[in-house]
Design an enzyme around this catalytic site. Structure first.
Site, PDB file in Angstrom:
ATOM      1  N   THR A  72       0.835  -1.192   0.000  1.00 46.58           N
ATOM      2  CA  THR A  72       0.000   0.000   0.000  1.00 46.58           C
ATOM      3  C   THR A  72       0.873   1.246   0.000  1.00 46.58           C
ATOM      4  OG1 THR A  72      -1.551   1.330   1.317  1.00 46.58           O
ATOM      5  CG2 THR A  72      -0.199  -0.230   2.523  1.00 46.58           C
ATOM      6  N   TYR A 130      -3.177  -1.276  10.519  1.00 43.91           N
ATOM      7  CA  TYR A 130      -3.220  -1.976   9.224  1.00 43.91           C
ATOM      8  C   TYR A 130      -1.995  -1.623   8.391  1.00 43.91           C
ATOM      9  CZ  TYR A 130      -4.055  -2.083   4.214  1.00 43.91           C
ATOM     10  OH  TYR A 130      -3.882  -2.241   2.854  1.00 43.91           O
ATOM     11  N   HIS A 131      -1.730  -0.322   8.224  1.00 43.55           N
ATOM     12  CA  HIS A 131      -0.591   0.082   7.398  1.00 43.55           C
ATOM     13  C   HIS A 131       0.727  -0.413   7.998  1.00 43.55           C
ATOM     14  CE1 HIS A 131      -3.641   3.087   5.965  1.00 43.55           C
ATOM     15  NE2 HIS A 131      -3.120   2.707   4.812  1.00 43.55           N
TER      16      HIS A 131
END
Length: 382
Positions: A144, A181-182
Site C-alpha cells: 500500500t 493496518y498500514h
C-alpha cells in the site's frame, strides 16, 4: 502461467482472478470468506448483491469454458497452504489475502491484534511455503502507498539514495504508516525483503493506491460475476462513500480540511498491473517495489468531482467537513513516483465524470440496500 490468487473472493482479488483466467492463465483461488463474515460483524453489506464464490466460478465456467479452482482455507494455517502449493505448483502467487481496512484495525485492541497476526503471519507462511515447495514461484504481494505516509519530500518507488557524512547508499524508503493496518503492511515488506535476501525468493511488492471503480469487462458479463461495492465508514473508500451519500440525500462527509492527498487507480488498472508483474517477474533474490497508482487527488477534490456529477444526474448535495476521526496531516505535500509499471506497458484508465456516473447509476439501482447509519465514521484513531 499457473497463478494462485489468494483473497480471490474480494474486491480486488475477484476481478483479478477473472481477468487472468480470461487472458489464458490457469487460475486457482484461495479464500476463507472472512470478508463476508466481517459484513455480518459490522452489520454492513455490499451495495451490489454478490453471489457465493461457488456460484461465481460455476457461472464463469459456463460462460467461458474456463475453470477457476477454489480452495476454502486460511493462509495462517500452514499445513493447508503447503498442501495447496504442492497440488498447484504455481508460477506466481498473487497475495491479496489480508485484512485491508485501516479503520477496522483501529476499532480496538482485538481488531489491531487480529490485523497484524493475520497479515504478518499469513505472509510469513507464504514465504516459507514458496521456499519449501516452489522456490522459483514469483510472489506478487499487495502492499500500500500508505506505508510511506506523507513525507515532505517526493516518494520514490521503494528505495532512495541517501548521502550521509560523505558516504552514499541505496536504502529502503522510510516508512511512516498511519494505522495498525498500514503497519502490518510495513512488517510484510520487511519480511519479504529479508526472505528474498536469505533464500533467493523473487518478489514484487505493489504499493497500491486507493482503488476506485466497480466493474471490469469480465465482471460485467453476468450478474453472478458482479464485484462488491463497499460504502460504510470501515471498508468504504472516500469516493464510494461520496457517491452513495449523494444518492440518498446525505452531505458528502469530508474528514477535516479535506487536503489529505493520496494516489488512486481504477480497478481495471489493478488487474492489468497484476498481469504485468506476473509476465515480467522479479529476478531470483530480488525484492522489487512498484508504486501502483495512476493519479493523485485530495479528499476535497474527490467530493467536488462527485458533487458535480451528482448535480448533472439530478441529485443536489452539499459538502460537509467533519471532525477528522483519524490522526493525520490534513494539508501536506504529496508527490510520488509511479513510472515502473508504465514503463512495462500500463496504459491508465483515468478518473473522469463518466467513471463516476457509471458507479452512481449502479448505486441508484441498488440504493434500497444502503444502510444509512453506516455512511458516517464510527471508528476513532484516538
Amino acid at each position: 502461467m499457473k497463478i494462485i490468487v489468494a483473497g480471490g473472493d474480494g474486491f480486488c482479488g475477484w476481478p483479478t482472478a477473472l481477468y487472468l483466467s480470461k487472458q489464458g492463465h490457469d487460475v486457482a483461488i484461495i479464500d476463507n470468506m472472512i470478508r463476508r463474515k466481517m459484513d455480518q460483524e459490522l452489520h454492513s453489506n455490499s451495495i451490489t448483491p454478490i453471489a457465493a464464490l461457488e456460484e461465481r466460478v460455476a457461472k464463469w465456467k459456463e460462460l467461458t469454458g474456463k475453470e477457476i479452482r477454489t480452495y476454502d482455507g486460511d493462509l495462517t494455517h500452514y499445513d493447508f497452504l503447503r498442501e495447496i502449493l504442492r497440488q498447484e505448483r504455481p508460477d506466481a502467487f498473487v497475495h491479496f489475502a489480508e485484512q485491508r481496512s485501516a479503520p477496522y484495525s483501529m476499532i480496538d485492541r482485538e481488531h489491531a491484534v487480529f490485523t497484524q497476526t493475520n497479515n504478518v503471519s499469513g505472509t510469513l507462511n507464504v514465504l516459507y511455503g514458496i521456499k519449501e515447495i516452489v522456490p522459483d514461484c514469483h510472489l506478487i504481494k499487495l502492499g500500500t502507498m500508505g506505508e510511506y505516509g506523507t513525507p515532505n519530500i517526493p516518494i520514490e518507488e521503494g528505495y532512495i539514495e541517501i548521502e550521509h557524512k560523505g558516504r552514499k547508499d541505496v536504502l529502503p524508503y522510510p516508512k511512516q504508516p498511519g494505522s495498525f493496518y498500514h503497519l502490518s503492511k510495513v512488517h510484510d515488506s520487511h519480511n519479504i525483503m529479508f526472505a528474498c535476501k536469505i533464500w533467493g525468493i523473487r518478489a514484487t511488492d505493489l504499493n497500491q493506491g486507493i482503488v476506485y471503480g466497480l466493474d471490469t469487462d469480465e465482471t460485467k458479463m453476468d450478474p453472478a460475476l458482479t464485484n462488491r461495492l463497499d460504502y460504510d465508514g470501515v471498508f468504504g473508500t472516500a469516493l464510494n462513500r461520496f457517491i452513495i451519500q449523494s444518492t440518498i440525500g446525505h452531505d458528502l462527509t469530508v474528514y477535516g480540511k479535506g487536503g489529505q492527498t493520496r494516489g488512486f487507480l481504477n480497478i481495471e488498472d489493478t488487474v492489468r498491473c497484476i498481469e504485468i508483474a506476473a509476465k515480467n517477474p522479479a529476478d531470483k533474490g530480488e525484492f522489487r517495489v512498484f508504486n501502483q497508482f495512476t493519479e493523485e487527488f485530495s479528499v476535497g477534490e474527490l467530493a467536488e468531482k462527485v458533487q458535480k456529477v451528482a448535480h448533472e444526474e439530478g441529485f443536489e448535495t452539499t459538502i460537509a467537513n467533519l471532525d477528522n476521526p483519524r490522526v493525520e496531516l490534513e494539508e501536506h505535500f504529496f508527490k510520488a513516483e509511479n513510472t515502473k509499471l508504465r514503463d512495462l506497458g500500463l496504459e491508465p484508465h483515468l478518473l473522469d465524470d463518466e467513471v463516476i456516473r457509471e458507479i452512481l447509476k449502479t448505486v441508484v439501482h441498488h440504493k434500497d440496500r444502503v444502510i444509512k447509519e453506516n455512511v458516517l465514521p464510527q471508528v476513532s484513531w484516538k
